[in-house]
Design a protein around this motif. Sequence first.
Motif, PDB file in Angstrom:
ATOM      1  N   LEU A  21       0.815  -1.217   0.000  1.00  0.00           N
ATOM      2  CA  LEU A  21       0.000   0.000   0.000  1.00  0.00           C
ATOM      3  C   LEU A  21       0.849   1.268   0.000  1.00  0.00           C
ATOM      4  N   GLN A  24       2.736   2.090  -2.926  1.00  0.00           N
ATOM      5  CA  GLN A  24       1.738   2.325  -3.980  1.00  0.00           C
ATOM      6  C   GLN A  24       1.828   1.321  -5.128  1.00  0.00           C
ATOM      7  N   ASP A  27      -3.859  -1.324  -4.538  1.00  0.00           N
ATOM      8  CA  ASP A  27      -4.802  -0.769  -3.572  1.00  0.00           C
ATOM      9  C   ASP A  27      -6.051  -1.656  -3.561  1.00  0.00           C
TER      10      ASP A  27
END
Lengths: 477, 477
Positions: A21, A24, A27
């Motif tokens: 998460l 990135q 998600d």
Amino acid sequence: MAEQITRRDVNYSDWYLDIVLKAQLADYSPVKGCMVIRPRGYALWEKIQQNLDRMFKETGHSNAYFPLLIPEGFLHKEAEHVEGFSPELAVVTHGGGETLEEPLVVRPTSETIIWSMYKKWIQSYRDLPLLINQWANVVRWEKRTRLFLRTTEFLWQEGHTAHATEEEAREEALRMLDVYRRFAEEYLAIPVYYGPKTDSEKFAGAVTTYAIEAMMQDKKALQAGTSHFLGQNFAKAFDVTFQTAEGKLDYVWATSWGVSTRLIGAVIMAHSDDNGLVVPPRIAPTEAVVIPIFTKKDNDKIADYARDIRKRLINAGISTEIDLDDQSSPGWKFAEWELRGVPVRIEAGPRDMKENKVVLVRRDTGEKIFVSIDSLANNVKSLLEDIQQNLFNRAKDFRDKNTHYTDDYEEFKKLIEEGAFVRAPWSGSQEVEAKIKEETKATIRVLEDDQQKHAEGKTCILGKEDAKYIALFAKSY
Amino acid sequence: MAEQITRRDVNYSDWYLDIVLKAQLADYSPVKGCMVIRPRGYALWEKIQQNLDRMFKETGHSNAYFPLLIPEGFLHKEAEHVEGFSPELAVVTHGGGETLEEPLVVRPTSETIIWSMYKKWIQSYRDLPLLINQWANVVRWEKRTRLFLRTTEFLWQEGHTAHATEEEAREEALRMLDVYRRFAEEYLAIPVYYGPKTDSEKFAGAVTTYAIEAMMQDKKALQAGTSHFLGQNFAKAFDVTFQTAEGKLDYVWATSWGVSTRLIGAVIMAHSDDNGLVVPPRIAPTEAVVIPIFTKKDNDKIADYARDIRKRLINAGISTEIDLDDQSSPGWKFAEWELRGVPVRIEAGPRDMKENKVVLVRRDTGEKIFVSIDSLANNVKSLLEDIQQNLFNRAKDFRDKNTHYTDDYEEFKKLIEEGAFVRAPWSGSQEVEAKIKEETKATIRVLEDDQQKHAEGKTCILGKEDAKYIALFAKSY
């Protein structure tokens, strides 16, 4: 400081999700069990795709594309296949505002639709072998999901080949297993054990399933790729026969093989650390990042110096980013790029500029290396190779240290409990296999070729039967 | 002879399907309206992908991946969007053996799921612009389908960008329209008209839809790519706001843009002929094929000569195949490779070998060129460029010759009936647009920028109102 991530020794599972998460990579989506692959995660998938796709083409395969939606009845044509996949199906019952006459399933895998086409395309031995691969999305309804490792929808490639003889099909299944092994070891820097699965762990519809199995840092196994010898099962289910060179009629022999976005999870769990993601250079979308160290004055000159460094590296074919942000502190930026897993950080401050030097920092060890700007590109190149090799060696040392042999069940249970891969003699009994799974949660990952010679004269790890195999046991994802 | 295909002047539609099926680009699947893209067709898609993907990255975009399945309720959040797409949806009502609480639709396009994620990712002007593209499959339930041109499932890319200002979003939509125009003209060798669509032809949910429109050999228009300025419609539907640099709160501005496997249909219909497929060199998976001309004797030497030719071309970076089949006649093989559309055929027989020569045959014109083996690679390279340019020029001449202007409705009807693109003054009335469509089947393809200046002082092609626009009318696919 960049966002803090949970330490591995505090909670390995939280650590993993924090990396996914906060770097990135992916998600959660509003659709239960489905993930969104964000640009930084997808860039890893693109590197995986490029390299695997080249390896598939070098071994004679072509890409094609088959429909997402499969008539539900197709799955019922192969008894084991439907039994295995029925509980996991997503079913389309309506299309264009009307109820469909026959429901369509969203492909969980494409053997059935592909073999329905192979029936049209294969008549003679001259049409064989047929070596096709597909890059696609598939959907398998999963109760418990985890980003990259197990998601309801995932991206993968699935190879589906058709052959005139059993021998040729078996060779193909093993050839692709070896492609997967080489890819895991040479690109992902992940050493793998490989070999056939037991009957209870094989693909629904296969005669033999081969797999590559990797050890994660929590000493659990991750199945990273499978290659199936399908015999004539799907040819019989879809009535695909061909005229042999001798003029006889025979059913076609088949294989299928696949790897998925799960590999990104494997990379994270094999190499990363408490500071974030660690990416092997050969699949790193960004191999190096240049960070100018700004002071109060001369910032424009330092930025120019950093741009020059980037240009030299780009010209040498090294994919390089530059971080010209002058609002954040160097420390914050270092942490941020460590979190993202870029293999080499290049620091350039006023003093470096004056001396025509730079500082290289390895992501894998943190080691700092001072080099002159003239030898920069060559130094970064060889450093990237070092890092690639070091990640592999480190993962292999860890795996080897945590792989044991025992023929004592009490020791076996203790080893599994503590976390390890355990080789043990096994009679071949599915009951024993099931009992061990129930008592220890360990399953047989593979029956390694080069271990089988040691089975002779041994007694099964559980019970008194003679051992037929040396099985590799582990808890797994 | 290779398989015979229908001549264009006998039946254009049959000719098209013959090429798709007999050049093995695609095949019908057992699922209504869905096609199978076979290896030769998929190889074209790979070349299209590679080049477009590079152009997207050069303009600052990253790839990502969003879920296939979208909660049905998401589509209802944007009124025009749901109205446009509802009739075309495939709906998943069951998953994992249970009835779903809320049905999921198979994405027909991804604005809704993507903007639901953008809400999580965008807080401040510093998060903008967000420039994401996705390569994916989509499903739109179609009543009448045609291989590549209109299929229930198709492959495409969809860009989805988020911006801080209207101006920036409008610029982005036009930038991507220009990327599509350049790609069509420079790679596919297809000249296109471009500009905004009328309101009745725009994307469901867009403020403005821009398109590139190509003329096929039957003088019908094919919409080959669209780029949409979406205003704040999806930001409002999904409540995506951001803090501006001035500290205010505003809704985010959006674009989306896409091209699909339909482009393969465009390539076929723009360039191919009665002998089969013609592929522009820049997207040809195979640029040249070497065909040794076997005689009774010296076949081994001739085969070696052909292999040497291939090696020289491969070394020069020209993707080259060789046809060593010694069972079929040269004539049969020539016809087969013509059908497949390979731009340059290289014939090498015993006499060529003796004289260190080869014969180059252009796929586009059939012209034969005799060259020495030493200058072969350079000759083939410049020939490939010539062919690329010639295909574009030929298509442009054809299009220009068949594009007319009139302000007389009787002439207009005659031109449309005979087959043509017709520019005509238009008041902007949707009633007029609808009436013309009803009477002639022609629709307004685009309102070309550089034609609008001619509208002044003109009267609408139908009725007596003043013209506001010069519209480009045509029948279309």
